[in-house]
Each structure stands twice: as C-alpha cells, then as structure tokens.
Design a protein around this motif. Structure first.
Motif, PDB file in Angstrom:
ATOM      1  N   ASN A   3      29.580  35.046   1.118  1.00 19.39           N
ATOM      2  CA  ASN A   3      29.797  33.739   0.516  1.00 19.39           C
ATOM      3  C   ASN A   3      30.868  32.973   1.310  1.00 19.39           C
ATOM      4  OD1 ASN A   3      29.696  31.698  -1.597  1.00 19.39           O
ATOM      5  ND2 ASN A   3      31.668  32.521  -2.269  1.00 19.39           N
ATOM      6  N   GLU A  48      34.336  29.535  -5.627  1.00 17.73           N
ATOM      7  CA  GLU A  48      33.003  29.530  -6.222  1.00 17.73           C
ATOM      8  C   GLU A  48      32.042  30.202  -5.265  1.00 17.73           C
ATOM      9  OE1 GLU A  48      30.835  25.620  -5.981  1.00 17.73           O
ATOM     10  OE2 GLU A  48      32.826  24.897  -5.400  1.00 17.73           O
ATOM     11  N   SER A  49      30.837  30.493  -5.743  1.00 19.59           N
ATOM     12  CA  SER A  49      29.785  31.015  -4.871  1.00 19.59           C
ATOM     13  C   SER A  49      28.782  29.893  -4.628  1.00 19.59           C
ATOM     14  CB  SER A  49      29.086  32.218  -5.506  1.00 19.59           C
ATOM     15  OG  SER A  49      28.490  31.861  -6.741  1.00 19.59           O
ATOM     16  N   ILE A  50      28.154  29.902  -3.454  1.00 17.50           N
ATOM     17  CA  ILE A  50      27.256  28.800  -3.112  1.00 17.50           C
ATOM     18  C   ILE A  50      25.876  28.941  -3.752  1.00 17.50           C
ATOM     19  CG2 ILE A  50      28.451  28.352  -0.937  1.00 17.50           C
ATOM     20  CD1 ILE A  50      26.037  29.727   0.476  1.00 17.50           C
ATOM     21  N   GLU A  60      27.296  28.775  -8.233  1.00 19.14           N
ATOM     22  CA  GLU A  60      28.326  27.742  -8.390  1.00 19.14           C
ATOM     23  C   GLU A  60      28.919  27.711  -9.801  1.00 19.14           C
ATOM     24  OE1 GLU A  60      26.291  24.154  -7.029  1.00 19.14           O
ATOM     25  OE2 GLU A  60      27.230  24.397  -5.076  1.00 19.14           O
ATOM     26  N   MET A  96      31.864  29.099 -10.807  1.00 18.15           N
ATOM     27  CA  MET A  96      33.319  28.901 -10.741  1.00 18.15           C
ATOM     28  C   MET A  96      34.048  29.539 -11.928  1.00 18.15           C
ATOM     29  SD  MET A  96      33.484  24.987  -9.263  1.00 18.15           S
ATOM     30  CE  MET A  96      32.164  24.331 -10.287  1.00 18.15           C
TER      31      MET A  96
END
Length: 249
Positions: A28, A111-113, A116, A118
C-alpha cells in the motif's frame, strides 16, 4: 502493512464480492511512507528493530518482502483466505503485535488505496491502549515522547504531543519513500517471515462488522459537447460549465 491491488491494474469483478487476483499486488503506497520513516528512526536509534506485520493471503509475503527491502528487519504474516474489515483486522494486528513484544512506535499508512476506510489505525490504537495520530507529516521523537504534525484540509496543521508507545498513521508529506535497490531486494529474501495462521490468535469475534454486499465496476460516461462561437463566447461557455455543471468554481 497492507497487500493491495496496483491502482494501475485492470481490475475485473468476479461474482458479487470478488476480483480476479491475477493482477499485480503491491505494498500500500501510504505504508511505503510508514516503513520509510520507521527505517529512518532505526538508523538514528540504537537497539531498534523494524518489524512489518500484515493480515492477508499467502501471496502477501511478497508485500512483506518489499517492506523488508525498504528497511524492515523481519516480518509477521497473519495468514487468512478471507476478506476482513477494519474492525477485525485491527484485532488481528493487535494480537500479533502483543504476542511479539511491546512496541515503541506502531506505524501504519493513513489509509489503504483499495478500501480507503481510514479506520484501522484508530481501532488498532484502541486495542493496544495507545494514543494515535493520523496523516502525520512530521515526527520528532525523544525520550519523553513524540511530537507530530498532522495535516488537515486546506493545509491546516495540527501539532500533538503523545507519550510513547503510540500509533502513527503516515501521510504523503512525511517523507519520500526509500525505494529499494537491487542489493536491498536480494538481502530481503534472506530476512525471516514468521507465518501465523489466523486461527492461532484465538480472536474473539467483534459484536459489529462490515460486509461487502456487491462490487460494481465504475463506468465513466463521457458526453462530448462542441463549443462554438467566438473566443469570448467559448470562454463564457466554459465558465458556465465549470460553475453550474461541474460546480468547481
């Protein structure tokens, strides 16, 4: 760390809740900033070890190898074949971290793509009983604790002083990722990855949860519109579109 699909990959939905995983997965991008900062702190702190932890499928070992090539000393892979939301993921990560020892700082990306959400860093901090800050763009650590700068909307900066240990969600402005060289990649292949089956952690199921009901491909529809007239007429039409249709001005 999180093992995520490459945002440049052509992702195909399979069934209602899955994707074709014959695509490139990677670390990530926000986690790249996290591991880079951890390695930076290690370089200036004696007797410091960087441990990368990931909940994911067996293929996530490749992502952990990337983290180790960027500076992590060893890794822990919590293996599972299922998708888990941030509520459960935080419990699993906390259990693995506790079983490995008392951390000084726990870094995540902000966050992760892919999802998301968060939320993982906040839930993780709660389970570990630690203070937390996210979208961190600057860190000053000393024997008394950690001072962080966190970026909010419109460039507003919040400054927090936290005791250590703590959880830090790395933002883009924290650093420039330390991408590995070929020798770094070769060395990472010799670093240990501890595999833990998720069932070994004996995690109590949470009372709440989130579930993916359906994945639907995003379809972009473009309707070309010819603008005619003089240069001033076209300029006026563009302004009208930006103001009343796109609503960006």
């Amino acid at each position: 760390m999180k093992h995520v699909p490459d945002s440049a990959a052509s992702i195909t939905v399979e069934g209602k809740t899955g994707i074709n995983e014959k695509i490139t997965f990677l670390l990530n991008p926000y986690d790249e900033h996290a591991v880079t900062e951890a390695a930076k702190i290690k370089a200036s702190s004696a007797d410091t070890e960087v441990v990368a932890v990931c909940l994911g499928k067996a293929a996530a070992e490749n992502t952990l190898r990337s983290a180790m090539a960027m500076g992590a000393d060893r890794s822990i892979l919590i293996e599972t074949d299922q998708y888990h939301d941030s509520i459960f993921t935080a419990r699993a990560l906390a259990a693995a971290i506790r079983s490995d020892g008392r951390p000084w700082m726990v870094f995540t990306g902000k966050e992760s793509i892919d999802s998301e959400g968060m939320q993982t860093q906040f839930r993780l901090a709660q389970h570990l009983g630690l203070p937390v800050a996210t979208n961190v763009i600057k860190i000053d650590a000393d024997s008394g604790g950690v001072t962080v700068e966190c970026e909010r909307e419109a460039g507003t900066i919040d400054v927090f002083r936290m005791s250590a240990p703590c959880v830090i969600g790395a933002g883009k402005g924290l650093n420039s990722p330390n991408y590995p060289t070929f020798p770094d990649i070769v060395k990472s292949r010799k670093k240990p990855v501890k595999r833990i089956n998720l069932t070994e952690l004996a995690i109590d199921p949470p009372a709440a949860g989130m579930q993916i009901l359906e994945l639907v491909p995003a379809v972009e529809q473009h309707t070309p519109k010819a603008l005619t007239g003089s240069a001033s007429d076209i300029a006026a039409q563009i302004v009208d579109i930006l103001k009343n249709e796109a609503k960006v001005i």
